[in-house]
Design an enzyme around this catalytic site. Structure first.
Site, PDB file in Angstrom:
ATOM      1  CE  LYS A  72     -16.025  29.684 -87.422  1.00 46.57           C
ATOM      2  NZ  LYS A  72     -16.605  29.087 -86.442  1.00 46.57           N
ATOM      3  CB  THR A  74      -7.893  28.327 -81.308  1.00 45.92           C
ATOM      4  OG1 THR A  74      -8.216  26.945 -81.264  1.00 45.92           O
ATOM      5  CG2 THR A  74      -6.559  28.276 -80.728  1.00 45.92           C
ATOM      6  NE  ARG A  95     -21.264  27.656 -82.756  1.00 39.94           N
ATOM      7  CZ  ARG A  95     -21.016  27.071 -83.883  1.00 39.94           C
ATOM      8  NH1 ARG A  95     -21.835  26.392 -84.402  1.00 39.94           N
ATOM      9  NH2 ARG A  95     -19.802  26.991 -84.324  1.00 39.94           N
ATOM     10  CE  LYS A 106     -17.421  21.517 -86.724  1.00 33.52           C
ATOM     11  NZ  LYS A 106     -17.071  22.064 -85.558  1.00 33.52           N
ATOM     12  CB  ALA A 274     -23.164  27.198 -88.690  1.00 31.52           C
ATOM     13  CG  PHE A 302     -19.308  25.872 -90.687  1.00 35.51           C
ATOM     14  CD1 PHE A 302     -18.412  24.930 -90.307  1.00 35.51           C
ATOM     15  CD2 PHE A 302     -20.726  25.449 -90.582  1.00 35.51           C
ATOM     16  CE1 PHE A 302     -18.659  23.742 -89.811  1.00 35.51           C
ATOM     17  CE2 PHE A 302     -20.854  23.877 -90.074  1.00 35.51           C
ATOM     18  CZ  PHE A 302     -19.960  23.240 -89.852  1.00 35.51           C
ATOM     19  CG  PHE A 383       0.049  26.046 -89.365  1.00 35.64           C
ATOM     20  CD1 PHE A 383       0.033  24.839 -89.081  1.00 35.64           C
ATOM     21  CD2 PHE A 383      -1.012  26.699 -89.648  1.00 35.64           C
ATOM     22  CE1 PHE A 383      -1.282  24.172 -88.760  1.00 35.64           C
ATOM     23  CE2 PHE A 383      -2.251  26.533 -89.369  1.00 35.64           C
ATOM     24  CZ  PHE A 383      -2.427  24.962 -88.451  1.00 35.64           C
ATOM     25  CD1 TRP A 411      -3.859  25.365 -81.059  1.00 35.69           C
ATOM     26  CD2 TRP A 411      -1.523  25.211 -81.197  1.00 35.69           C
ATOM     27  NE1 TRP A 411      -3.698  24.006 -80.926  1.00 35.69           N
ATOM     28  CE2 TRP A 411      -2.061  23.928 -81.134  1.00 35.69           C
ATOM     29  CE3 TRP A 411      -0.267  25.245 -81.069  1.00 35.69           C
ATOM     30  CZ2 TRP A 411      -1.563  22.861 -80.707  1.00 35.69           C
ATOM     31  CZ3 TRP A 411       0.476  24.009 -81.057  1.00 35.69           C
ATOM     32  CH2 TRP A 411      -0.027  22.779 -80.630  1.00 35.69           C
TER      33      TRP A 411
END
Length: 557
Positions: A72, A74, A95, A106, A274, A302, A383, A411
Site C-alpha cells: 500500500k 509503495t 504516516r 513488520k 490503524a 490496513f 508479481f 516497486w
C-alpha cells in the site's frame, strides 16, 4: 542479485530539501531545516493559504493484509511519482514509521523498491524526533499523575482507576504489566501500571487530529487520565499538565517535508496504528499538501474496514475534508491466501483459491462504493508468478462492479510503472462522488457500533460484554455519546477473528470494552485481542541492522 530497499535508496542522489520546497511553492522562510534533506514546515503558513483552493485528495487503502504483502505505501509513493510524470502537480502525505515494527517483524513505512521516500534510514529511525516528543509529553503526564497522588491527592484519584499509561516506542512485552512505586513511601504510592507503545498513545491521536496549536492544547486539556473514588473523570487540565505537554509538542506539530526517489515532495507526519487507533497521517500535513498541490495521495492503515473507515468517519469529520477518489490495493498472491493457499504455494496458478479469496477484495470495494459513496480503482501489484488467467479473473469480478483494474509495477519501475493508475485516478477524481459517513454522530454509541459491524464488516451484529455496556451507559451520561467510534480490531479479517479470511458471513463482533479518548475526540471499542504493546518475534529485524565505520546504516530492509 536484486538490490534491497536500503541499497536502492542509498544509490539515489537526493536533492537539497530547499530545492524540493521551492518546486512545491513553499517559501524559504516557512522552512525549518533538519540537515540537507529534511525540513519542517511552520504550521502558521496555513493562515496565508486559507483562501487557496484545495487540490484533489486521493486515498489509498487495501484488502485485508496477509503475510504475502500488498504494497500500500509503495503504491502511494509510486502513484505520487506517476502523477508528476504525467504532468500533474502532486504531493504525497504519509504516516511516520514506529521503531517497534522497524526492529520487530513488520518493517518500516517508507515504501519499497523504486517507490520510496528518502532519506529512508532517517525516516524509519529517529527522523525529526516527533515520536520522542510525543513519548515525553505522554510520560510527563504520567509523572504528574503519580506525583499528584504522592503529594496528597487533592483530586481524590482512585489508583485502581487510572487509565493513563506510560509509553516507549519499542516492542517490549515485558512492560505490558508492571507494579511501580515500591520500596517505601519516598518512592511513591505502589500500584499496578503498564506501558503502551508510543503510537498507541492518545497524544499521537491528538497531534494527528489537531488543526492548530491552540486546538491541540485544548485537546490535551480534555484527556481523561482516570477516575476519582466517586467515579468522576479526572483530566490533564485538572492536573495543569496541558501547557507543558503542548510546549513539548510545539515542534512535533509541524509537518515534515522529504522527497521520493523521483523528487516528488512528501509530507510524513504522525503515525497512529490503524488497528488500535485511527491509522492516518496528521490533518495538518494533509491540509498543507492540499494547498500546495493539485493532487494529494495519502493512505489509511490496513484495509478499507479499518484505516479507510476511520479516515472517513473520524479524520474527514474532524478535518472537514472529503476524498475525491479511492485506490484499493491488492495482489493475486494475497487473494489466494484469502482463498486458503499456504504462503509456500503462492507461486503456482490456482484459480479456485483465487475465486474463493476474491470476495475479500469485493467487500472492500463495496465499502468504498456503497458505504462511503466513493469512486474506486483497483491497483494490482503485479508479481512475475501471476498468470494471465488469474489477472483476468480479478478484472472480470471487479468490472462487474463497475470498477477498473489497473496493473501497478511501481516497486520495480517507480513512477513509470504507475502511469496507467495515475491516469485512472485523475479521471475518477474529476467525476462526481456521493461521499457519506457510515453513521451519524447523533446515533447512540450502540447504534454506531452496529452500523460499522453490519455495513463495513458485513457482520450480523454486536455482542456487548457487561463491562462494555456499563461503560457505554456511563459515557452517554457524561455527555460523550456523540463522539465518533474508533474500533480496535484485528487487521487480518473483516471479523474480529483473525483466522476468518476471505469474506466471512454470519458473525457477531464482541465488544469487550469501551473507553473514551476525550482529548482525541473519539470512543475506542476494543474487540478481540489487540495488543497496545507488541512483543518482538523470535528473530527480530534488529538482529540484521548494523552501521559501518562511515556511519552508513545496513540491513534496514
Amino acid at each position: 542479485m536484486s538490490l534491497t530497499d536500503i541499497e536502492i535508496a542509498q544509490q539515489v542522489k537526493m536533492k537539497p530539501i530547499g530545492e524540493i520546497a521551492e518546486k512545491a511553492g513553499i517559501a524559504e522562510k516557512d522552512l525549518e531545516l533538519y540537515g540537507n534533506y529534511k525540513a519542517k514546515i511552520n504550521y502558521n503558513v496555513m493562515d496565508k493559504l486559507k483562501d487557496k483552493q484545495n487540490g484533489k485528495l486521493i486515498l489509498v487503502t487495501a484488502i485485508s493484509p496477509t503475510p504475502a504483502g500488498e504494497g500500500k505505501t509503495t503504491t502511494v509513493v509510486g502513484l505520487g511519482d506517476a502523477l508528476q510524470r504525467i504532468g500533474k502537480n502532486a504531493f504525497i502525505a504519509l504516516r511516520e514509521p514506529s521503531l517497534g515494527p522497524v526492529f520487530g517483524v513488520k518493517g518500516g513505512a517508507a515504501g519499497g523498491g523504486y517507490a520510496q521516500v528518502v532519506p529512508m534510514e532517517d525516516i524509519n529511525l529517529h527522523f525529526t524526533g516527533d515520536f520522542h516528543a510525543i513519548g515525553a509529553a505522554n510520560n510527563l503526564l504520567a509523572a504528574m499523575i503519580d506525583n499528584h497522588i504522592h503529594q496528597g491527592n487533592q483530586l481524590h484519584i482512585d489508583t485502581r482507576k487510572i487509565t493513563w499509561k506510560r509509553v516507549v516506542d519499542m516492542n517490549d512485552r515485558q512492560l505490558r504489566f508492571i507494579v511501580n512505586g515500591l520500596n517505601g513511601k519516598i518512592n511513591g504510592v505502589p500500584r499496578e501500571d503498564g506501558f503502551d507503545i508510543t503510537v498507541a498513545s492518545e497524544i499521537m491521536a491528538v497531534l494527528c487530529l489537531s488543526n492548530s496549536i491552540s486546538e491541540m492544547k485544548e485537546k490535551l486539556k480534555n484527556i481523561i487520565i482516570g477516575y476519582t473514588t466517586e467515579d468522576e473523570p479526572v483530566t490533564a487540565g485538572q492536573l495543569h499538565a496541558h501547557g507543558a505537554m503542548a510546549a513539548l509538542l510545539k515542534d512535533a506539530l509541524k509537518p515534515n517535508l522529504v522527497q521520493t526517489l523521483e523528487h516528488t515532495p512528501a509530507l510524513i507526519h504522525g503515525g497512529p496504528f490503524a488497528n488500535i487507533a485511527h491509522g492516518c497521517n496528521s490533518i495538518m500535513a494533509t491540509k498543507l499538501a492540499l494547498k500546495y498541490a493539485d493532487y494529494v495521495v495519502t493512505e489509511a492503515g490496513f484495509g478499507a474496514d479499518l484505516g479507510a473507515e476511520k479516515f472517513m468517519d473520524i479524520k474527514c469529520r474532524i478535518a472537514d475534508l472529503q476524498p475525491d477518489a479511492v485506490v484499493v490495493v491488492a495482489t493475486v498472491r494475497a487473494l489466494k491466501m484469502h482463498g486458503g493457499v499456504a504462503k509456500t504455494e503462492l507461486n503456482h496458478e490456482n484459480l479456485a483459491a483465487l475465486e474463493t479469496g476474491l470476495p475479500n477484495l469485493l467487500k472492500h470495494l463495496e465499502n468504498v462504493q456503497e458505504v462511503f459513496g466513493m469512486p474506486a480503482v483497483v491497483a494490482i501489484n503485479k508479481f512475475p508468478t501471476d498468470s494471465d488467467a488469474e489477472l483476468n479473473l480479478v478484472k472480470e469480478k471487479c468490472e462487474a462492479l463497475g470498477v477498473k483494474v489497473v496493473l501497478s509495477d511501481v516497486w520495480a519501475n517507480g513512477g513509470a510503472g504507475g502511469e496507467d493508475l495515475a491516469r485512472e485516478v485523475v479521471r475518477l477524481a474529476n467525476t462526481v462522488n456521493n461521499f457519506r459517513f457510515a453513521y451519524d454522530l447523533e446515533d447512540s454509541i450502540t447504534e454506531k457500533l452496529e452500523k460499522i459491524v453490519k455495513k463495513v464488516y458485513g457482520g450480523i451484529g454486536i455482542e456487548l460484554s457487561k463491562s462494555a455496556q456499563k461503560e457505554i451507559n456511563r459515557l452517554e451520561t457524561l455527555g460523550f455519546g456523540n463522539l465518533p467510534i474508533c474500533m480496535a480490531k484485528t487487521q487480518y479479517s473483516l471479523s474480529d477473528d483473525p483466522t476468518k479470511l476471505g469474506r466471512p458471513e454470519g458473525f457477531n463482533v464482541t465488544i469487550k470494552d469501551i473507553k473514551v479518548s476525550a482529548g482525541a475526540g473519539f470512543i475506542v471499542a476494543l474487540t478481540g485481542t489487540i495488543m497496545t504493546m507488541p512483543g518482538l518475534p523470535k528473530k527480530p529485524a534488529a538482529e540484521n541492522i548494523d552501521v559501518d565505520e562511515n556511519g552508513q546504516i545496513q540491513g534496514l530492509f
